[in-house]
Design an enzyme around this catalytic site. Structure first.
Site, PDB file in Angstrom:
ATOM      1  N   MET A 164      35.628  32.234  31.651  1.00 50.44           N
ATOM      2  CA  MET A 164      35.255  33.566  32.160  1.00 50.44           C
ATOM      3  C   MET A 164      36.220  34.774  32.126  1.00 50.44           C
ATOM      4  O   MET A 164      37.282  34.460  32.936  1.00 50.44           O
ATOM      5  CB  MET A 164      34.601  33.770  33.728  1.00 50.44           C
ATOM      6  CG  MET A 164      34.069  35.089  33.945  1.00 50.44           C
ATOM      7  SD  MET A 164      33.173  34.873  35.367  1.00 50.44           S
ATOM      8  CE  MET A 164      34.275  33.862  36.609  1.00 50.44           C
ATOM      9  N   TYR A 434      40.135  34.021  44.523  1.00 43.79           N
ATOM     10  CA  TYR A 434      39.673  34.016  43.124  1.00 43.79           C
ATOM     11  C   TYR A 434      37.946  34.162  43.418  1.00 43.79           C
ATOM     12  O   TYR A 434      37.408  34.090  44.371  1.00 43.79           O
ATOM     13  CB  TYR A 434      40.192  33.181  42.266  1.00 43.79           C
ATOM     14  CG  TYR A 434      39.902  31.618  42.358  1.00 43.79           C
ATOM     15  CD1 TYR A 434      40.528  30.885  41.205  1.00 43.79           C
ATOM     16  CD2 TYR A 434      39.304  31.171  43.448  1.00 43.79           C
ATOM     17  CE1 TYR A 434      40.172  29.323  41.736  1.00 43.79           C
ATOM     18  CE2 TYR A 434      38.977  29.924  43.545  1.00 43.79           C
ATOM     19  CZ  TYR A 434      39.564  28.951  42.456  1.00 43.79           C
ATOM     20  OH  TYR A 434      39.297  27.477  42.685  1.00 43.79           O
ATOM     21  N   GLU A 435      37.496  34.654  42.103  1.00 43.03           N
ATOM     22  CA  GLU A 435      36.112  34.993  42.142  1.00 43.03           C
ATOM     23  C   GLU A 435      35.570  36.363  43.069  1.00 43.03           C
ATOM     24  O   GLU A 435      34.802  36.121  43.711  1.00 43.03           O
ATOM     25  CB  GLU A 435      35.235  33.917  42.485  1.00 43.03           C
ATOM     26  CG  GLU A 435      35.393  32.560  41.480  1.00 43.03           C
ATOM     27  CD  GLU A 435      35.379  32.987  40.014  1.00 43.03           C
ATOM     28  OE1 GLU A 435      34.672  33.901  39.653  1.00 43.03           O
ATOM     29  OE2 GLU A 435      36.076  32.457  39.073  1.00 43.03           O
ATOM     30  N   GLY A 436      36.601  37.081  43.444  1.00 43.54           N
ATOM     31  CA  GLY A 436      36.378  38.118  44.294  1.00 43.54           C
ATOM     32  C   GLY A 436      36.810  37.921  45.603  1.00 43.54           C
ATOM     33  O   GLY A 436      36.725  36.701  46.084  1.00 43.54           O
ATOM     34  N   GLN A 441      33.872  40.360  49.152  1.00 45.04           N
ATOM     35  CA  GLN A 441      32.493  39.597  49.299  1.00 45.04           C
ATOM     36  C   GLN A 441      32.044  40.117  50.667  1.00 45.04           C
ATOM     37  O   GLN A 441      30.539  40.321  50.687  1.00 45.04           O
ATOM     38  CB  GLN A 441      32.728  37.940  49.736  1.00 45.04           C
ATOM     39  CG  GLN A 441      33.271  36.912  48.322  1.00 45.04           C
ATOM     40  CD  GLN A 441      32.570  37.308  47.257  1.00 45.04           C
ATOM     41  OE1 GLN A 441      31.457  37.396  47.301  1.00 45.04           O
ATOM     42  NE2 GLN A 441      33.275  37.467  45.995  1.00 45.04           N
TER      43      GLN A 441
END
Length: 584
Positions: A164, A434-436, A441
């Site tokens: 990604m 990571y991943e936001g 969130q």
């Protein structure tokens, strides 16, 4: 390093008794002939064996050796190739993938438990397949038939990997700053040029090709589009050609996850193919992002489970001090000490409730995907939206808490590498970032999922929790008294925020983390009461006794944290936003 033992009994209990997975699978036609409880447990036993015997042994060695970058080539640690080959041959990459393209088609309720085992034994190794599964999911949801036919079978088999590619040095989490460009070609393809950073699994020596999902802007557009860009060109028959203008600039030298290659990726007129509609790339990418957010939540859960086992085993064998109640031994196991017990109970109660959250999210995903009832699919999709940021943020925050407490149980031994617990502290720390980041969130949770529909989904979700609690035996309903008040207060606080958000535009951003934590601790209270009540029906009396004891600990010691976090929400944003920037 302490040997890993998968909590299969806990997993069976959740699937069978708490969430009644067999009944759900039987009424969903696409799953009815695929899996039942016996099949599910046989699968979990195989996953446990693979992770214990093949993956766990490469964990510490991989951390010590790390990924290498030599002459433009990424080299994974010793043992990774062999472990990946076994993982691929078992069909685990495509475990929940579409059977039409070679996936196994297993329910997500089962997939989250398989993922937990993987993260319990080696965070770094498990990331490679996680990114591949997420890329395949996005391609299957938004790609053309031609792209799906050509790429999905290779992704599901594990022969090719997925990555990604989103952010860039100047962009960070604000993807409006992306500068990677896509120039349309006469044959319908695009030439992609630009650089991406922090690309997990951007390259490696485990697979013959890496399929990048790249966010870029079409020439003349300021909106993002999504493109499939393979490292090596793919011929119409699926064979591989020359390099596609994709290269690794460098790899990051990280605090943890040293066996996972985090790459700077360069695209120099790389040939790519549009996924979904032009200028709608972020919407398509969110399919993969949400998959990865849940997966990283499971990373926090898996790390917590490993930490729980390691700390418990150590506390039973480490002799130091005497029991406060008296002892005739030269030294007692540290398990007798109140502070050690407090930490072990905290780790265990957070971990078991966290597993319930993971399975709950998996159940909602299965219903949203497979149910034949449109209303049920819609409700499940909204519940997934509500639970995904909670799963990512709360599971990883509590996962790091668990690892740090486990390290504390080890004392001085926890600070040295040989025991293994310090690696889990380092590896798990990234899961909050990571991943936001977890702050992002929380803002998504409160700003979009809670107040975005004026509390409609939140009210419906909490109403179901209350109905489930009301169906339990009276003594368990009595234990839910404070929880029921908290659930009402969560709605009231969200209502106040919803009314004030326009006049106080920084309010949601300022209180979102505390609101998510208040919700998470309350939700765990619901899971614990339900688990403890249903455990009383089990034939194993010690299992029922254990669940009752952990439930009591959670309700008395940890559930009150929800009230504190809610008090922070209700205090508002004044003391946060009113000080001028010059005071910092």
């Amino acid at each position: 390093m302490y040997p890993y033992s998968a909590p299969l009994n806990e997993m069976r209990f959740l699937l069978d008794k708490v969430f009644k997975a067999p009944a759900i699978w039987q009424r969903l036609p696409q799953l009815a002939e695929t899996v039942d409880l016996d099949t599910a447990m046989a699968i979990l036993e195989e996953a446990a064996k693979l992770n214990r015997d093949i993956v766990q042994p490469i964990n510490r060695a991989g951390d010590e050796q790390g990924v290498r970058f030599e002459d433009g080539t990424v080299i994974t640690p010793d043992g990774y190739k062999e472990a990946y080959q076994a993982f691929m041959e078992g069909g685990w990459v495509g475990f929940c993938g579409d059977p039409e393209f070679g996936g196994m088609g297993m329910p997500k309720m089962l997939g989250v438990l398989v993922d937990e085992m993987g993260y319990s034994v080696c965070n770094a190794f498990n990331l490679y397949s996680s990114l591949t599964a997420g890329a395949a999911l996005a391609l299957n949801a938004h790609g053309s038939d031609e792209l799906k036919d050509l790429y999905l079978p290779k992704l599901y088999s594990g022969e090719w990997a997925g990555a990604m590619d989103m952010t860039e040095p100047q962009a960070g989490s604000d993807l409006r700053g992306v500068r990677t460009r896509a120039e349309p070609q006469d044959d319908g393809s695009f030439l992609i040029s630009g650089s991406k950073i922090f690309i997990t699994g951007g390259d490696q020596d485990l697979t013959s090709n890496v399929v990048h999902l790249v966010l870029a802007k079409l020439v003349g557009s300021q909106s993002l589009s999504l493109f499939l860009v393979p490292k090596l060109k793919v011929n119409d028959d699926g064979s591989l050609g020359e390099n596609n203008g994709v290269s690794v600039g460098s790899i990051e030298h990280k605090m943890g996850l040293k066996g996972s290659a985090t790459c700077v990726m360069n695209f120099d007129n790389a040939r790519g193919f549009l996924i979904g509609e032009a200028d709608r790339g972020l919407a398509c990418m969110f399919t993969m992002m949400n998959y990865e957010r849940l997966a990283i939540g499971i990373q926090g859960l898996g790390s917590a489970q490993a930490a729980s086992q390691m700390a418990t085993d150590y506390a039973k064998e480490r002799l130091q001090g005497l029991a406060a109640t008296g002892s005739t031994a030269a030294a007692d196991p540290i398990l007798v000490h109140g502070d050690v017990r407090r930490m072990l109970l905290t780790i265990r109660s957070l971990t078991e409730a966290g597993r319930a959250l993971a399975v709950d999210a998996g159940m909602q995903l299965d219903l949203a995907k497979f149910s034949e009832d449109e209303a049920e699919r819609d409700k499940a999709a909204r519940f997934v939206g509500l639970l995904t940021p909670v799963a990512k943020a709360f599971l990883t925050d509590r996962g790091l808490d668990a690892c740090i407490m486990a390290q504390q149980v080890f004392g001085g031994a926890g600070y040295i590498r040989e025991t293994g617990i310090e690696q889990f502290v380092r590896d798990t720390r990234i899961a909050q970032i990571y991943e936001g980041t977890n702050g992002i969130q929380a803002i998504d949770f409160l700003g979009r999922k809670v107040t975005g529909d004026n509390l409609a989904t939140l009210n419906e979700f909490i109403a179901e929790l209350k109905a489930e609690l009301a169906a339990l035996a009276p003594e368990w309903q009595d234990k839910a008294g404070e929880l029921l008040v908290l659930l009402d207060d969560l709605i009231a606080s969200a209502g106040n925020i919803n009314e004030a958000k326009r006049e106080q535009p920084a309010l949601i951003n300022s209180v979102a983390v505390d609101y998510l934590d208040a919700f998470g601790f309350s939700l765990y209270g619901y899971y614990w009461i339900k688990m403890a009540a249903l455990a009383q029906e089990e034939a194993d009396a010690s299992f029922a006794q254990q669940k009752a004891a952990f439930c009591r600990f959670y309700l008395e010691k940890l559930l009150p944290r929800a009230r504190w976090h809610l008090s922070q929400v209700n205090a508002g944003a004044g003391c946060i936003m009113e000080p001028g920037a010059e005071l910092f």
